[in-house]
Design an enzyme around this catalytic site. Structure first.
Site, mmCIF file in Angstrom:
data_model
loop_
_atom_site.group_PDB
_atom_site.id
_atom_site.type_symbol
_atom_site.label_atom_id
_atom_site.label_comp_id
_atom_site.label_asym_id
_atom_site.label_seq_id
_atom_site.Cartn_x
_atom_site.Cartn_y
_atom_site.Cartn_z
ATOM 1 N N LEU A 1 43.412 34.180 -78.520
ATOM 2 C CA LEU A 1 43.395 34.924 -77.261
ATOM 3 C C LEU A 1 42.085 34.590 -76.562
ATOM 4 O O LEU A 1 41.053 34.433 -77.229
ATOM 5 C CB LEU A 1 43.446 36.439 -77.509
ATOM 6 C CG LEU A 1 44.769 37.058 -77.946
ATOM 7 C CD1 LEU A 1 44.579 38.548 -78.232
ATOM 8 C CD2 LEU A 1 45.842 36.864 -76.889
ATOM 9 N N ASP A 2 42.130 34.482 -75.240
ATOM 10 C CA ASP A 2 40.897 34.255 -74.488
ATOM 11 C C ASP A 2 39.895 35.361 -74.817
ATOM 12 O O ASP A 2 40.275 36.497 -75.130
ATOM 13 C CB ASP A 2 41.177 34.250 -72.983
ATOM 14 C CG ASP A 2 41.948 33.018 -72.534
ATOM 15 O OD1 ASP A 2 41.926 31.998 -73.251
ATOM 16 O OD2 ASP A 2 42.577 33.078 -71.457
ATOM 17 N N LYS A 3 38.621 35.036 -74.696
ATOM 18 C CA LYS A 3 37.557 35.985 -75.022
ATOM 19 C C LYS A 3 37.675 37.274 -74.201
ATOM 20 O O LYS A 3 37.390 38.362 -74.693
ATOM 21 C CB LYS A 3 36.192 35.316 -74.798
ATOM 22 C CG LYS A 3 35.052 36.036 -75.451
ATOM 23 C CD LYS A 3 33.789 35.190 -75.440
ATOM 24 C CE LYS A 3 32.703 35.916 -76.212
ATOM 25 N NZ LYS A 3 31.514 35.093 -76.420
ATOM 26 N N ASN A 4 38.115 37.129 -72.929
ATOM 27 C CA ASN A 4 38.187 38.300 -72.051
ATOM 28 C C ASN A 4 39.536 39.027 -72.120
ATOM 29 O O ASN A 4 39.863 39.832 -71.254
ATOM 30 C CB ASN A 4 37.843 37.915 -70.608
ATOM 31 C CG ASN A 4 38.768 36.843 -70.053
ATOM 32 O OD1 ASN A 4 39.709 36.411 -70.708
ATOM 33 N ND2 ASN A 4 38.500 36.423 -68.835
ATOM 34 N N VAL A 5 40.317 38.759 -73.183
ATOM 35 C CA VAL A 5 41.607 39.419 -73.392
ATOM 36 C C VAL A 5 41.600 40.037 -74.788
ATOM 37 O O VAL A 5 41.121 39.439 -75.739
ATOM 38 C CB VAL A 5 42.779 38.405 -73.268
ATOM 39 C CG1 VAL A 5 44.110 39.049 -73.608
ATOM 40 C CG2 VAL A 5 42.817 37.810 -71.862
#
Length: 195
Positions: A43-47
């Site tokens: 998962l993306d860091k901001n998710v």
């Protein structure tokens, strides 16, 4: 970190926004559970959201095959600007510009272009709408790009068109389902903003 389930083969946890799914989460799981941890998806860091990790090489191989064969179902919730249709099944061609770390919907196939498909249902509609999404392909920034390209950028997603004050995209991996030990296992958590 919240651990939803673990045994000697896998660990299912909830990734917090801001943590790296390939380094920080495996390290946190090692600290809590001991042993080796193998990353199966990202998962993306901001998710944030529900993730599964393997605890043995054989479990990692098994789950990698499961993911490739489409046996693991990934569902997300997102808060988007505008009012999308009640439901949809969208298929697009996506191309990633690695230098800018940005993905674009393109019209024709060429080098590096990948097919992307998702289905969604609108849970609540308005100026900002809550949608629940089932991914059929796991492309980089897929949900963010497919919604933005149709005029529904995710709240907080400044890279793909949102102009609000939120610090990160309102996107959360809310449910993972997969066959395990002869039964279908499902792990679901909703973020506060989607309840």
């Amino acid at each position: 970190m919240q651990i939803l389930y673990y045994d000697n083969l896998i660990a299912v946890c909830v990734k917090d926004v801001g943590l790296d799914s390939e380094h920080e989460i495996p390290q946190a799981l090692k600290n809590q559970l001991g042993g080796e941890i193998y990353t199966l998806h990202r998962l993306d860091k901001n998710v944030g959201g529900v993730m599964v990790y393997a605890r043995t090489k054989s479990a990692a191989a098994l789950f990698s095959r499961m993911i490739q064969n489409g046996e693991m179902v990934k569902e997300y919730v997102a808060l988007v600007h505008g009012c999308p249709p009640e439901e949809g099944d969208w298929e697009d061609l996506l191309w990633k510009d690695s230098r800018k770390n940005k993905v674009f919907v393109v019209k024709r196939e060429r080098g590096g272009v990948k097919k992307a498909r998702l289905e969604f249902k609108t849970i609540s509609a308005g100026e900002k709408s809550l949608v629940r999404i089932r991914l059929h392909t796991g492309r980089s920034h897929q949900i963010r790009v497919q919604f933005s390209s149709r005029g529904f950028p995710l709240v907080g997603d400044h890279k793909y068109g949102s102009r609000d004050e939120a610090e990160s995209p309102f996107l959360f991996s809310c449910c993972l389902s997969f066959p395990y030990n002869g039964e279908l296992r499902s792990f679901e958590v909703l973020p506060e903003w989607a309840q």
